[in-house]
Design a protein around this motif. Sequence first.
Motif, PDB file in Angstrom:
ATOM      1  N   LEU A  30       0.775  -1.359   0.067  1.00 29.59           N
ATOM      2  CA  LEU A  30      -0.006   0.158  -0.012  1.00 29.59           C
ATOM      3  C   LEU A  30       0.811   1.177  -0.125  1.00 29.59           C
ATOM      4  CD1 LEU A  30      -2.814   1.359   0.161  1.00 29.59           C
ATOM      5  CD2 LEU A  30      -2.547   1.006   2.651  1.00 29.59           C
ATOM      6  N   LYS A  31       2.046   1.283   0.786  1.00 29.23           N
ATOM      7  CA  LYS A  31       2.863   2.364   0.705  1.00 29.23           C
ATOM      8  C   LYS A  31       3.406   2.517  -0.547  1.00 29.23           C
ATOM      9  CE  LYS A  31       6.651   4.431   3.505  1.00 29.23           C
ATOM     10  NZ  LYS A  31       7.811   4.167   4.392  1.00 29.23           N
ATOM     11  N   GLU A  32       3.940   1.487  -1.311  1.00 28.40           N
ATOM     12  CA  GLU A  32       4.272   1.620  -2.602  1.00 28.40           C
ATOM     13  C   GLU A  32       3.455   2.150  -3.516  1.00 28.40           C
ATOM     14  OE1 GLU A  32       5.729  -2.467  -3.445  1.00 28.40           O
ATOM     15  OE2 GLU A  32       7.745  -2.157  -2.172  1.00 28.40           O
ATOM     16  N   ILE A  33       2.088   1.738  -3.440  1.00 23.27           N
ATOM     17  CA  ILE A  33       1.179   2.182  -4.371  1.00 23.27           C
ATOM     18  C   ILE A  33       0.840   3.760  -4.273  1.00 23.27           C
ATOM     19  CG2 ILE A  33      -1.265   2.041  -4.907  1.00 23.27           C
ATOM     20  CD1 ILE A  33      -1.118  -0.847  -4.666  1.00 23.27           C
ATOM     21  N   GLN A  34       0.906   4.041  -2.927  1.00 23.17           N
ATOM     22  CA  GLN A  34       0.621   5.256  -2.646  1.00 23.17           C
ATOM     23  C   GLN A  34       1.606   6.430  -2.892  1.00 23.17           C
ATOM     24  OE1 GLN A  34      -0.333   5.194   1.583  1.00 23.17           O
ATOM     25  NE2 GLN A  34      -2.464   5.178   1.127  1.00 23.17           N
ATOM     26  N   GLU A  35       3.181   5.760  -3.167  1.00 24.41           N
ATOM     27  CA  GLU A  35       4.329   6.669  -3.463  1.00 24.41           C
ATOM     28  C   GLU A  35       4.357   6.834  -5.134  1.00 24.41           C
ATOM     29  OE1 GLU A  35       7.448   4.959  -1.769  1.00 24.41           O
ATOM     30  OE2 GLU A  35       7.163   5.604   0.182  1.00 24.41           O
TER      31      GLU A  35
END
Length: 92
Positions: free
Chosen positions: A87-92
């Motif tokens: 999720l963090k990777e997608i948000q960045e």
Amino acid sequence: MSQNKIRYKATIAGKSYTIIGSRPEVHLKMVAETVDEQMRQIESLSKDLDPERRAVLAAVNAVSDQLEMQIKMMEMQNQLDELELKLKEIQE
């Protein structure tokens, strides 16, 4: 600290016990009922075992269940960590 402790009288395998703990009475009741049920199940499977051996087998079963749940919790935590990373990777 002792003011948080309660006393719960239980019957397990036909004997009376006083359980002292800081958990709610309903929790202590469920624990006592579960142990009593396990003791009765073990007795029905192995009538030749004395009460002490039945108690040891019930304890072994309880620890086995606890370890299994800890493994499942660790697996779920790992999955959660992986999902949070994605999720963090997608948000960045």
